[in-house]
Design a protein around this motif. Structure first.
Motif, mmCIF file in Angstrom:
data_model
loop_
_atom_site.group_PDB
_atom_site.id
_atom_site.type_symbol
_atom_site.label_atom_id
_atom_site.label_comp_id
_atom_site.label_asym_id
_atom_site.label_seq_id
_atom_site.Cartn_x
_atom_site.Cartn_y
_atom_site.Cartn_z
ATOM 1 N N ASP A 26 0.466 -1.200 0.192
ATOM 2 C CA ASP A 26 -0.137 -0.223 -0.235
ATOM 3 C C ASP A 26 0.398 1.233 -0.129
ATOM 4 O O ASP A 26 0.769 1.973 -0.875
ATOM 5 N N SER A 27 1.607 1.233 1.480
ATOM 6 C CA SER A 27 2.430 2.059 1.368
ATOM 7 C C SER A 27 4.095 2.287 2.047
ATOM 8 O O SER A 27 3.824 1.484 3.007
ATOM 9 N N THR A 28 5.056 2.382 0.940
ATOM 10 C CA THR A 28 6.234 1.917 1.941
ATOM 11 C C THR A 28 6.647 3.187 3.256
ATOM 12 O O THR A 28 7.076 2.738 4.063
ATOM 13 N N ASN A 29 6.303 3.830 3.114
ATOM 14 C CA ASN A 29 5.651 4.344 4.226
ATOM 15 C C ASN A 29 5.110 3.505 5.672
ATOM 16 O O ASN A 29 5.674 4.080 6.721
ATOM 17 N N ARG A 51 5.217 -1.141 -6.557
ATOM 18 C CA ARG A 51 4.362 -0.467 -7.434
ATOM 19 C C ARG A 51 3.872 -0.347 -5.917
ATOM 20 O O ARG A 51 4.193 -1.113 -5.021
ATOM 21 N N GLN A 52 3.042 1.198 -4.807
ATOM 22 C CA GLN A 52 2.230 1.545 -4.081
ATOM 23 C C GLN A 52 0.725 1.246 -4.669
ATOM 24 O O GLN A 52 0.753 2.052 -4.854
ATOM 25 N N THR A 53 -0.175 0.438 -4.168
ATOM 26 C CA THR A 53 -1.093 0.565 -4.043
ATOM 27 C C THR A 53 -1.915 2.353 -3.102
ATOM 28 O O THR A 53 -3.387 2.737 -3.904
ATOM 29 N N GLY A 55 -0.349 5.246 -1.825
ATOM 30 C CA GLY A 55 1.255 5.814 -2.289
ATOM 31 C C GLY A 55 0.213 6.971 -1.089
ATOM 32 O O GLY A 55 -0.803 7.564 -1.607
ATOM 33 N N ARG A 56 1.367 7.467 -0.162
ATOM 34 C CA ARG A 56 0.740 8.634 0.683
ATOM 35 C C ARG A 56 1.156 9.523 0.150
ATOM 36 O O ARG A 56 2.264 9.929 -0.006
ATOM 37 N N GLY A 57 1.074 11.025 0.036
ATOM 38 C CA GLY A 57 1.774 12.167 0.164
ATOM 39 C C GLY A 57 1.277 13.149 1.216
ATOM 40 O O GLY A 57 0.605 12.614 2.178
ATOM 41 N N THR A 58 1.624 14.092 0.944
ATOM 42 C CA THR A 58 1.409 14.997 2.434
ATOM 43 C C THR A 58 0.243 15.949 2.220
ATOM 44 O O THR A 58 -0.488 15.773 1.039
ATOM 45 N N GLY A 59 -0.047 15.746 3.281
ATOM 46 C CA GLY A 59 -1.199 16.907 4.011
ATOM 47 C C GLY A 59 -2.254 15.328 3.082
ATOM 48 O O GLY A 59 -3.720 15.853 3.759
ATOM 49 N N ARG A 120 5.867 21.664 -13.069
ATOM 50 C CA ARG A 120 5.878 20.334 -12.887
ATOM 51 C C ARG A 120 7.237 20.013 -11.486
ATOM 52 O O ARG A 120 8.006 19.328 -11.937
ATOM 53 N N LYS A 121 5.680 18.653 -10.990
ATOM 54 C CA LYS A 121 6.794 18.448 -10.101
ATOM 55 C C LYS A 121 7.639 16.556 -10.439
ATOM 56 O O LYS A 121 6.257 15.981 -11.232
ATOM 57 N N LEU A 122 8.868 16.763 -10.288
ATOM 58 C CA LEU A 122 9.456 15.533 -10.320
ATOM 59 C C LEU A 122 9.539 14.666 -9.646
ATOM 60 O O LEU A 122 9.129 13.368 -9.422
HETATM 61 C C1 BTN Z 1 3.902 14.396 -1.849
HETATM 62 O O1 BTN Z 1 2.665 14.607 -1.593
HETATM 63 O O2 BTN Z 1 4.391 15.346 -2.816
HETATM 64 C C2 BTN Z 1 5.013 13.508 -0.942
HETATM 65 C C3 BTN Z 1 5.270 12.319 -2.031
HETATM 66 C C4 BTN Z 1 5.623 11.536 -1.111
HETATM 67 C C5 BTN Z 1 5.238 10.286 -1.526
HETATM 68 C C6 BTN Z 1 6.654 9.066 -1.556
HETATM 69 S S1 BTN Z 1 6.381 7.809 -2.118
HETATM 70 C C7 BTN Z 1 7.330 6.890 -1.725
HETATM 71 C C8 BTN Z 1 6.123 6.966 -0.088
HETATM 72 N N1 BTN Z 1 5.392 6.038 0.816
HETATM 73 C C9 BTN Z 1 4.599 6.633 0.711
HETATM 74 O O3 BTN Z 1 3.310 6.179 1.502
HETATM 75 N N2 BTN Z 1 4.652 7.786 0.208
HETATM 76 C C10 BTN Z 1 5.953 8.241 -0.279
#
Ligand code: BTN
Length: 256
Positions: A26-29, A51-53, A55-59, A120-122
């Protein structure tokens, strides 16, 4: 990509020496946090997923990473090397890697942790702290880099990959290994992350449009302070220091 190809040729002393790889998570974090809660991990342990199913971003946002074209991983660090957030580390390392090793001139930092090319976000970074099973604090630095995507889904917003910027498909293991080596060096040398961040960002001195708590404001970016917080001034002269990017959306038109 697998644990062997990720470690074969890795020149770091401690970062990524303990490495776990899965095809899908789901998420490596989240994975790293669970591992930390269960047992004491060596500093620099790295969790990588193809792959992440979820993946978590900020906020609390979603980070799209259900393709096998990116690098999605989390590194566990035990010491905060300075008052700047540890999330600056990979962002600075990636800018330098892109410029010096891949010849991408237009790459820069958006506060707090985004790596952009033009607007653009890299790459994005999600820093979380977590208590280890022995009670000590550890930091999980989650790093997501768009590497070989030929196109990015519209839901990713204005995003870009290293492939789109260089015109080349890259060996993700090589990018991973070079990035880890640079992160380790910055960490070991107790680099002044504030100075490095400032040098790699175009935001300082710019007028930016920010939405906070649903309210839109144009503000002028003054600087980042010693803690990596953003110092801004409103049009009416009121100064503020922004500590976190939660509930904050800074538009990227200044980056063009
Ligand atoms: C953002 O919102 O800009 C932060 C994104 C972070 C993504 C990475 S991918 C590996 C790790 N595992 C996650 O679920 N999120 C971070």
């Amino acid at each position: 990509m697998n644990a062997r190809t990720l470690q074969d040729g890795l020149a770091t002393a401690w970062l990524g020496r303990a490495l776990a790889f899965v095809e899908s998570v789901d998420s490596t974090n989240r994975w790293a946090a669970d591992e930390l809660a269960a047992r004491v991990l060596p500093p620099g342990a790295v969790f990588v997923a193809e792959r992440q199913t979820r993946g978590r971003g900020t906020g609390g946002t979603r980070w799209l990473s259900d393709d096998a074209d990116g690098l999605w991983f989390s590194a566990v660090l035990h010491e905060p090397i300075c008052t700047a957030p540890l999330s600056f580390l990979p962002a600075i390392a990636l800018v330098d890697l892109a410029r010096e090793e891949l010849g991408i001139a237009d790459v820069h930092l958006k506060w707090p942790n985004d790596v952009l090319s033009a607007d653009r976000k890299l790459a994005g970074i999600l820093l979380e702290s977590q208590r280890q099973s022995d009670g000590r604090q550890a930091w999980i630095v989650g790093i997501g880099v768009n590497v070989n995507q030929a196109r990015l889904p519209p839901e990713a917003g204005a995003a870009v990959s290293l492939r789109l910027l260089t015109g080349r498909t890259l060996r993700r293991e090589a990018v991973f290994q070079r990035l880890l080596l640079r992160i380790e060096k910055l960490y070991d040398e107790r680099t002044d992350l504030i100075a490095r961040w400032r040098e790699r960002s175009r935001m300082i001195g710019k007028r930016v449009r920010a939405t906070r708590g649903g309210r839109v404001a144009w503000v002028h970016v003054l600087d980042i302070d010693a803690h990596g917080h953003l110092r801004i001034v409103h049009d009416d002269g009121a100064r503020e220091t922004w500590v976190s990017s939660t509930d904050l959306d800074i538009d990227r038109s200044w980056a063009l």
